[in-house]
Motif scaffolding. Sequence first.
Motif: not given
Length: 177
Positions: A36-51
């Motif tokens: 649920k949190m991953e879906k809410l957060a959406g994709s990570a920024g281009p400089f983030v490997a794992k959020e």
Amino acid sequence: MKSIIHVTKATIFSLALSTTLFAEPNLPLPIQDAVKMEKLAGSAGPFVAKENFPKDYFLVTKNLPYLVGMTLYDPSSSNLELSQDQIDAILKIKKELMSEAAKKALVVKKLELELMQKVSFKHKSPKVSEFYPMVDEIAKLRAELTKIHLDCIEKVKAVLTEEQFEEMLDYGVVNMF
């Protein structure tokens, strides 16, 4: 004298390890919450490997305990012998504060991505000092998120007995190895 200290450390570590091996978490990891949190957060920024959302957006992302996880989901958490009322109270704290933290973290993430776009190498940037108010706003929101985390720590501590809190701190240190 050294050998006695060495044996004592080894014995303590072995005892702690065996206690951990037979312990179980109070609750299974809530995979659905992470999804649920991953879906809410959406994709990570281009400089983030794992959020790690929303935790990555706190001001203090490390060095503060995450007591909900330690009391409910840590492999040693059953050693706390929490009552069902305590578990329910901690779950209520989690529900209330996670929603508030997630909303605020989304605002921080949006601002950070906006800042990233504005300083992108693809665009000619105005003076860097023009970004300072945005950085100040991000810092303010991250501080507010950390205050939510501190509130969570205090509320969970209030649910635990002194003995449970001490036990939790012990297994928290052991699990760092």
